[in-house]
Design a protein around this motif. Sequence first.
Motif, mmCIF file in Angstrom:
data_model
loop_
_atom_site.group_PDB
_atom_site.id
_atom_site.type_symbol
_atom_site.label_atom_id
_atom_site.label_comp_id
_atom_site.label_asym_id
_atom_site.label_seq_id
_atom_site.Cartn_x
_atom_site.Cartn_y
_atom_site.Cartn_z
ATOM 1 N N ALA A 8 -8.486 52.978 -19.457
ATOM 2 C CA ALA A 8 -7.257 52.931 -18.636
ATOM 3 C C ALA A 8 -6.859 54.305 -18.313
ATOM 4 O O ALA A 8 -6.050 54.350 -17.198
ATOM 5 C CB ALA A 8 -6.143 52.411 -19.937
ATOM 6 N N GLY A 9 -7.050 55.364 -19.021
ATOM 7 C CA GLY A 9 -6.496 56.608 -18.594
ATOM 8 C C GLY A 9 -7.314 56.970 -17.424
ATOM 9 O O GLY A 9 -6.742 57.568 -16.341
ATOM 10 N N ALA A 10 -8.679 56.781 -17.381
ATOM 11 C CA ALA A 10 -9.550 56.970 -16.126
ATOM 12 C C ALA A 10 -9.016 56.283 -15.033
ATOM 13 O O ALA A 10 -8.911 56.947 -13.852
ATOM 14 C CB ALA A 10 -10.851 56.814 -16.256
ATOM 15 N N ASP A 11 -8.713 55.098 -15.069
ATOM 16 C CA ASP A 11 -8.206 54.152 -13.949
ATOM 17 C C ASP A 11 -6.795 54.962 -13.305
ATOM 18 O O ASP A 11 -6.726 54.895 -12.089
ATOM 19 C CB ASP A 11 -7.998 52.816 -14.153
ATOM 20 C CG ASP A 11 -9.442 51.968 -14.414
ATOM 21 O OD1 ASP A 11 -10.143 52.649 -13.922
ATOM 22 O OD2 ASP A 11 -9.291 51.184 -15.038
ATOM 23 N N ASP A 12 -6.032 55.035 -14.542
ATOM 24 C CA ASP A 12 -4.656 55.660 -13.945
ATOM 25 C C ASP A 12 -4.774 57.032 -13.229
ATOM 26 O O ASP A 12 -4.246 57.270 -12.327
ATOM 27 C CB ASP A 12 -3.741 55.871 -15.288
ATOM 28 C CG ASP A 12 -2.309 56.472 -14.836
ATOM 29 O OD1 ASP A 12 -1.504 55.516 -14.293
ATOM 30 O OD2 ASP A 12 -2.176 57.482 -15.450
ATOM 31 N N PHE A 13 -5.853 58.094 -13.668
ATOM 32 C CA PHE A 13 -5.850 59.143 -13.144
ATOM 33 C C PHE A 13 -6.441 58.974 -11.633
ATOM 34 O O PHE A 13 -5.747 59.592 -10.690
ATOM 35 C CB PHE A 13 -6.841 60.029 -13.687
ATOM 36 C CG PHE A 13 -7.277 61.351 -13.201
ATOM 37 C CD1 PHE A 13 -6.327 62.509 -13.177
ATOM 38 C CD2 PHE A 13 -8.358 61.508 -12.504
ATOM 39 C CE1 PHE A 13 -6.618 63.296 -12.426
ATOM 40 C CE2 PHE A 13 -8.710 62.622 -11.770
ATOM 41 C CZ PHE A 13 -7.981 63.595 -11.907
ATOM 42 N N MET A 14 -7.360 58.018 -11.458
ATOM 43 C CA MET A 14 -7.992 58.035 -10.093
ATOM 44 C C MET A 14 -6.918 57.420 -9.213
ATOM 45 O O MET A 14 -6.793 57.844 -8.036
ATOM 46 C CB MET A 14 -9.053 56.984 -10.233
ATOM 47 C CG MET A 14 -10.512 57.738 -10.791
ATOM 48 S SD MET A 14 -10.935 59.325 -10.067
ATOM 49 C CE MET A 14 -11.442 58.795 -8.457
ATOM 50 N N LEU A 15 -6.187 56.436 -9.659
ATOM 51 C CA LEU A 15 -4.851 55.983 -8.845
ATOM 52 C C LEU A 15 -4.052 56.906 -8.474
ATOM 53 O O LEU A 15 -3.718 56.960 -7.542
ATOM 54 C CB LEU A 15 -4.203 54.782 -9.610
ATOM 55 C CG LEU A 15 -3.063 54.280 -8.986
ATOM 56 C CD1 LEU A 15 -3.485 53.304 -7.734
ATOM 57 C CD2 LEU A 15 -2.372 53.077 -10.173
ATOM 58 N N ARG A 16 -3.801 57.748 -9.334
ATOM 59 C CA ARG A 16 -2.578 58.948 -9.066
ATOM 60 C C ARG A 16 -3.167 59.860 -7.969
ATOM 61 O O ARG A 16 -2.634 60.239 -7.247
ATOM 62 C CB ARG A 16 -2.061 59.389 -10.265
ATOM 63 C CG ARG A 16 -1.293 58.808 -11.150
ATOM 64 C CD ARG A 16 -0.875 59.422 -12.346
ATOM 65 N NE ARG A 16 -0.156 58.369 -13.292
ATOM 66 C CZ ARG A 16 1.203 58.297 -13.366
ATOM 67 N NH1 ARG A 16 1.758 59.040 -12.204
ATOM 68 N NH2 ARG A 16 1.962 57.650 -14.014
ATOM 69 N N LEU A 17 -4.655 59.888 -8.206
ATOM 70 C CA LEU A 17 -5.077 60.893 -7.246
ATOM 71 C C LEU A 17 -5.306 60.301 -5.968
ATOM 72 O O LEU A 17 -5.139 61.141 -4.761
ATOM 73 C CB LEU A 17 -6.843 61.282 -7.656
ATOM 74 C CG LEU A 17 -7.485 62.478 -7.370
ATOM 75 C CD1 LEU A 17 -6.472 63.921 -7.844
ATOM 76 C CD2 LEU A 17 -8.840 62.709 -7.834
ATOM 77 N N ARG A 18 -5.514 59.045 -5.819
ATOM 78 C CA ARG A 18 -5.368 58.651 -4.599
ATOM 79 C C ARG A 18 -4.171 58.613 -3.937
ATOM 80 O O ARG A 18 -3.929 58.628 -2.876
ATOM 81 C CB ARG A 18 -6.096 57.073 -4.564
ATOM 82 C CG ARG A 18 -7.517 57.079 -4.687
ATOM 83 C CD ARG A 18 -8.143 55.668 -4.488
ATOM 84 N NE ARG A 18 -7.700 54.723 -5.651
ATOM 85 C CZ ARG A 18 -8.606 54.668 -6.734
ATOM 86 N NH1 ARG A 18 -9.902 55.325 -6.850
ATOM 87 N NH2 ARG A 18 -8.316 53.882 -7.841
ATOM 88 N N GLU A 19 -3.097 58.261 -4.666
ATOM 89 C CA GLU A 19 -1.528 58.334 -4.277
ATOM 90 C C GLU A 19 -1.425 59.674 -3.673
ATOM 91 O O GLU A 19 -0.775 59.792 -2.772
ATOM 92 C CB GLU A 19 -0.678 57.978 -5.535
ATOM 93 C CG GLU A 19 -0.735 56.475 -5.553
ATOM 94 C CD GLU A 19 0.238 56.318 -6.848
ATOM 95 O OE1 GLU A 19 0.335 57.196 -7.614
ATOM 96 O OE2 GLU A 19 0.373 55.131 -7.085
ATOM 97 N N LEU A 20 -1.968 60.675 -4.439
ATOM 98 C CA LEU A 20 -1.780 62.211 -3.898
ATOM 99 C C LEU A 20 -2.198 62.459 -2.524
ATOM 100 O O LEU A 20 -1.866 63.155 -1.628
ATOM 101 C CB LEU A 20 -2.365 63.148 -5.007
ATOM 102 C CG LEU A 20 -1.339 63.409 -6.330
ATOM 103 C CD1 LEU A 20 -2.317 64.171 -7.147
ATOM 104 C CD2 LEU A 20 -0.097 64.018 -5.886
#
Length: 425
Positions: free
Chosen positions: A325-337
């Motif tokens: 979940a932490g990895a998925d959340d990080f990648m999602l936020r990175l794509r949002e950035l």
Amino acid sequence: MAFLALGINHKTASVDVRERVAFTPEQLVEALQQLCLRTESREAAILSTCNRSELYLEQDSLTADAVLAWLADYHQLSLEELRACAYVHEDDSAVRHMMRVASGLDSMVLGEPQILGQMKSAYAVAREAGTVGPLLGRLFQATFSTAKLVRTDTAIGENPVSVAFAAVSLAKQIFSDLHRSQALLIGAGETITLVARHLHEQGVKRIVVANRTLERASQLAQQFGAHAVLLAEIPHELVNSDIVISSTASQLPILGKGAVESALKLRKHKPIFMVDIAVPRDIEPEVGELDDVYLYSVDDLHEVIAENLKSRQGAAQAAEELVAAGADDFMLRLRELAAVDVLKAYRQQAERLRDEELAKAQRLLANGNSADEVLALLARGLTNKLLHAPSVQLKKLSADGRIDALAVAQELFALDEGTTDKPPQ
């Protein structure tokens, strides 16, 4: 943007290889700067412990071969030998790997706590070297947050299980009564501190801490009522030591076969239990050939550790889910950035076009043109300018056969099917 995690660990490489690939603290800053210069890495960090050496990188494109070649060249190793035991994780997999490592899920001792501190030290050194930027910096912070969540929300850290604990557990199997035993600890770092704590709790008769600096040895010794000495006094202390556990950052062995042989004669061949936790090794492997010496390396502790891990296995699945979940959340936020950067640039472009058309309208009004006429010109001019670049690009992409781009444009501009056929209302 591409993340890369590359390295070797206790699962893929023997202690012989690991000690040759290990980085000393003094090497790290120079190695990081060299790594960025010789590869296509914009950001880099190095984690080097007794059980693993890993490089964490952020690059424009994935160049694992170039990084492996640099690592082999830096340590003067055969590229083929290194490639045979190295692993590579890319992007999402690299993010998850870092989080698993920091959470203790990839350690020899499942859930061991020291690795998080070592990961934080790797980040601090990379910052000092100037090789951590915004992307790798965000990844480290997300990694630390996930590891902390694993510690607080699962039982993976319960029951003291570590290399230090395993060493003491093994000593208990060899010496039935530790109250009668004397221990010599070489080094004064975190692992030896844990060993000293476990031995003290088991009621060991006497503990001696030997270190390169007497001050550091004394600081540790005071915590557990132990005695502090310099490394030069080790041969003298060996004579009275039933247990010897060593973990230093020395590049050369501290204990040789000759010194141990001499001590055994004076002990009248009373057995000595030795554990060498260091990488590179502190105790010459030949010491294990001596009668009355039980010498164990880090790799030899596997069976003891496995037995002590049973209480943590149940928590591992929950920890893995938190990491995922932490990895998925990080990648999602990175794509949002990434989207934020594009939107920011697009907004700036639109505002520039707006200002140009507004200035033109204001000039027309000042020249006496009617407000209705100026408003119509403003609306038409702004519409044409906003649509010009997308129209040109869509025509070009269509001509190049990029039909997928047309579908993306339909979605991007929220156009319903048949919109262009509907007359204005």
